[in-house]
Design a protein around this motif. Structure first.
Motif, PDB file in Angstrom:
ATOM      1  N   MET A   1       3.639  -0.950   7.550  1.00 28.74           N
ATOM      2  CA  MET A   1       2.695  -1.636   6.702  1.00 28.74           C
ATOM      3  C   MET A   1       1.288  -1.333   7.217  1.00 28.74           C
ATOM      4  O   MET A   1       1.032  -1.393   8.401  1.00 28.74           O
ATOM      5  N   ARG A   2       0.408  -1.020   6.294  1.00 24.30           N
ATOM      6  CA  ARG A   2      -0.988  -0.731   6.635  1.00 24.30           C
ATOM      7  C   ARG A   2      -1.849  -1.897   6.182  1.00 24.30           C
ATOM      8  O   ARG A   2      -1.682  -2.418   5.087  1.00 24.30           O
ATOM      9  N   PHE A   3      -2.759  -2.318   7.035  1.00 20.00           N
ATOM     10  CA  PHE A   3      -3.686  -3.406   6.735  1.00 20.00           C
ATOM     11  C   PHE A   3      -5.057  -2.825   6.425  1.00 20.00           C
ATOM     12  O   PHE A   3      -5.579  -2.013   7.191  1.00 20.00           O
ATOM     13  N   PHE A   4      -5.630  -3.234   5.304  1.00 18.01           N
ATOM     14  CA  PHE A   4      -6.981  -2.836   4.928  1.00 18.01           C
ATOM     15  C   PHE A   4      -7.868  -4.068   5.009  1.00 18.01           C
ATOM     16  O   PHE A   4      -7.527  -5.121   4.470  1.00 18.01           O
ATOM     17  N   LYS A   5      -9.017  -3.932   5.659  1.00 19.76           N
ATOM     18  CA  LYS A   5      -9.921  -5.076   5.832  1.00 19.76           C
ATOM     19  C   LYS A   5     -10.675  -5.416   4.561  1.00 19.76           C
ATOM     20  O   LYS A   5     -11.111  -6.544   4.381  1.00 19.76           O
ATOM     21  N   HIS A   6     -10.859  -4.426   3.692  1.00 21.88           N
ATOM     22  CA  HIS A   6     -11.534  -4.673   2.419  1.00 21.88           C
ATOM     23  C   HIS A   6     -10.959  -3.748   1.359  1.00 21.88           C
ATOM     24  O   HIS A   6     -10.271  -2.776   1.661  1.00 21.88           O
ATOM     25  N   TYR A   7     -11.253  -4.055   0.119  1.00 23.84           N
ATOM     26  CA  TYR A   7     -10.727  -3.293  -1.017  1.00 23.84           C
ATOM     27  C   TYR A   7     -11.528  -2.005  -1.184  1.00 23.84           C
ATOM     28  O   TYR A   7     -12.703  -2.030  -1.535  1.00 23.84           O
ATOM     29  N   ALA A   8     -10.888  -0.881  -0.881  1.00 24.19           N
ATOM     30  CA  ALA A   8     -11.499   0.444  -1.026  1.00 24.19           C
ATOM     31  C   ALA A   8     -10.495   1.346  -1.740  1.00 24.19           C
ATOM     32  O   ALA A   8      -9.605   1.925  -1.107  1.00 24.19           O
ATOM     33  N   HIS A  25      -1.395  -4.216   2.900  1.00 27.21           N
ATOM     34  CA  HIS A  25      -1.947  -5.563   2.806  1.00 27.21           C
ATOM     35  C   HIS A  25      -3.458  -5.435   2.767  1.00 27.21           C
ATOM     36  O   HIS A  25      -4.053  -4.793   3.629  1.00 27.21           O
ATOM     37  N   ILE A  26      -4.091  -6.031   1.755  1.00 33.23           N
ATOM     38  CA  ILE A  26      -5.536  -6.023   1.621  1.00 33.23           C
ATOM     39  C   ILE A  26      -6.016  -7.428   1.960  1.00 33.23           C
ATOM     40  O   ILE A  26      -5.606  -8.406   1.323  1.00 33.23           O
ATOM     41  N   HIS A  27      -6.870  -7.512   2.974  1.00 31.08           N
ATOM     42  CA  HIS A  27      -7.354  -8.810   3.457  1.00 31.08           C
ATOM     43  C   HIS A  27      -8.023  -9.607   2.330  1.00 31.08           C
ATOM     44  O   HIS A  27      -8.866  -9.099   1.610  1.00 31.08           O
ATOM     45  N   GLY A  28      -7.580 -10.828   2.169  1.00 30.32           N
ATOM     46  CA  GLY A  28      -8.145 -11.699   1.148  1.00 30.32           C
ATOM     47  C   GLY A  28      -7.548 -11.540  -0.237  1.00 30.32           C
ATOM     48  O   GLY A  28      -7.833 -12.326  -1.126  1.00 30.32           O
ATOM     49  N   ILE A  29      -6.722 -10.509  -0.427  1.00 28.91           N
ATOM     50  CA  ILE A  29      -6.155 -10.258  -1.752  1.00 28.91           C
ATOM     51  C   ILE A  29      -4.645 -10.425  -1.743  1.00 28.91           C
ATOM     52  O   ILE A  29      -4.082 -11.093  -2.586  1.00 28.91           O
ATOM     53  N   GLY A  30      -3.977  -9.805  -0.775  1.00 29.12           N
ATOM     54  CA  GLY A  30      -2.543  -9.972  -0.673  1.00 29.12           C
ATOM     55  C   GLY A  30      -1.809  -8.695  -0.323  1.00 29.12           C
ATOM     56  O   GLY A  30      -2.401  -7.674   0.016  1.00 29.12           O
ATOM     57  N   GLU A  31      -0.494  -8.773  -0.446  1.00 29.76           N
ATOM     58  CA  GLU A  31       0.395  -7.674  -0.079  1.00 29.76           C
ATOM     59  C   GLU A  31       0.890  -6.960  -1.330  1.00 29.76           C
ATOM     60  O   GLU A  31       1.208  -7.599  -2.330  1.00 29.76           O
ATOM     61  N   PHE A  32       0.943  -5.643  -1.248  1.00 30.55           N
ATOM     62  CA  PHE A  32       1.401  -4.815  -2.354  1.00 30.55           C
ATOM     63  C   PHE A  32       2.441  -3.828  -1.844  1.00 30.55           C
ATOM     64  O   PHE A  32       2.421  -3.439  -0.682  1.00 30.55           O
ATOM     65  N   ARG A  33       3.317  -3.407  -2.714  1.00 23.34           N
ATOM     66  CA  ARG A  33       4.292  -2.360  -2.399  1.00 23.34           C
ATOM     67  C   ARG A  33       3.924  -1.114  -3.190  1.00 23.34           C
ATOM     68  O   ARG A  33       3.352  -1.204  -4.268  1.00 23.34           O
ATOM     69  N   PHE A  34       4.265   0.036  -2.617  1.00 16.49           N
ATOM     70  CA  PHE A  34       4.112   1.264  -3.380  1.00 16.49           C
ATOM     71  C   PHE A  34       5.409   2.038  -3.294  1.00 16.49           C
ATOM     72  O   PHE A  34       6.106   2.024  -2.291  1.00 16.49           O
ATOM     73  N   LYS A  35       5.759   2.648  -4.425  1.00 16.56           N
ATOM     74  CA  LYS A  35       7.033   3.344  -4.553  1.00 16.56           C
ATOM     75  C   LYS A  35       6.794   4.627  -5.328  1.00 16.56           C
ATOM     76  O   LYS A  35       6.094   4.624  -6.345  1.00 16.56           O
ATOM     77  N   ASP A  36       7.355   5.719  -4.845  1.00 15.82           N
ATOM     78  CA  ASP A  36       7.222   7.035  -5.478  1.00 15.82           C
ATOM     79  C   ASP A  36       5.759   7.433  -5.685  1.00 15.82           C
ATOM     80  O   ASP A  36       5.404   8.037  -6.693  1.00 15.82           O
ATOM     81  N   GLY A  37       4.909   7.054  -4.738  1.00 16.27           N
ATOM     82  CA  GLY A  37       3.510   7.457  -4.797  1.00 16.27           C
ATOM     83  C   GLY A  37       2.659   6.668  -5.764  1.00 16.27           C
ATOM     84  O   GLY A  37       1.535   7.060  -6.052  1.00 16.27           O
ATOM     85  N   GLN A  38       3.136   5.528  -6.264  1.00 15.48           N
ATOM     86  CA  GLN A  38       2.369   4.693  -7.182  1.00 15.48           C
ATOM     87  C   GLN A  38       2.417   3.249  -6.702  1.00 15.48           C
ATOM     88  O   GLN A  38       3.451   2.765  -6.242  1.00 15.48           O
ATOM     89  N   LEU A  39       1.300   2.559  -6.818  1.00 22.59           N
ATOM     90  CA  LEU A  39       1.224   1.156  -6.435  1.00 22.59           C
ATOM     91  C   LEU A  39       1.926   0.308  -7.487  1.00 22.59           C
ATOM     92  O   LEU A  39       1.796   0.556  -8.685  1.00 22.59           O
ATOM     93  N   VAL A  40       2.671  -0.696  -7.037  1.00 24.98           N
ATOM     94  CA  VAL A  40       3.424  -1.579  -7.931  1.00 24.98           C
ATOM     95  C   VAL A  40       2.810  -2.974  -7.846  1.00 24.98           C
ATOM     96  O   VAL A  40       2.504  -3.460  -6.751  1.00 24.98           O
TER      97      VAL A  40
END
Length: 67
Positions: A1-8, A25-40
């Motif tokens: 899992m990679r943590f991003f401090k801000h939305y970039a 995980h984007i700080h302040g926004i939440g956790e996301f999964r990505f599958k087959d090279g696309q964000l879900v």
């Protein structure tokens, strides 16, 4: 899992296009999964989440076209 401090979107798109499957995980926004090279979108997504997913996925597509 990679943590991003801000939305970039470009940084997140680069990370997703390299790994193809996983979580971020984007700080302040939440956790996301990505599958087959696309964000879900998360299961309990709000309107802002869908906009972010669309923006990041379009950035991923732009990166793929550049190569």
């Amino acid at each position: 899992m990679r943590f991003f401090k801000h939305y970039a979107p470009s940084m997140i798109a680069k990370h997703i296009s390299r790994l193809f499957n996983g979580k971020i995980h984007i700080h302040g926004i939440g956790e996301f999964r990505f599958k087959d090279g696309q964000l879900v979108a998360p299961t309990e997504a709000e309107r802002e989440h869908y906009k972010m997913v669309k923006e990041i996925n379009s950035e991923i597509t732009r990166l793929k076209m550049a190569y």
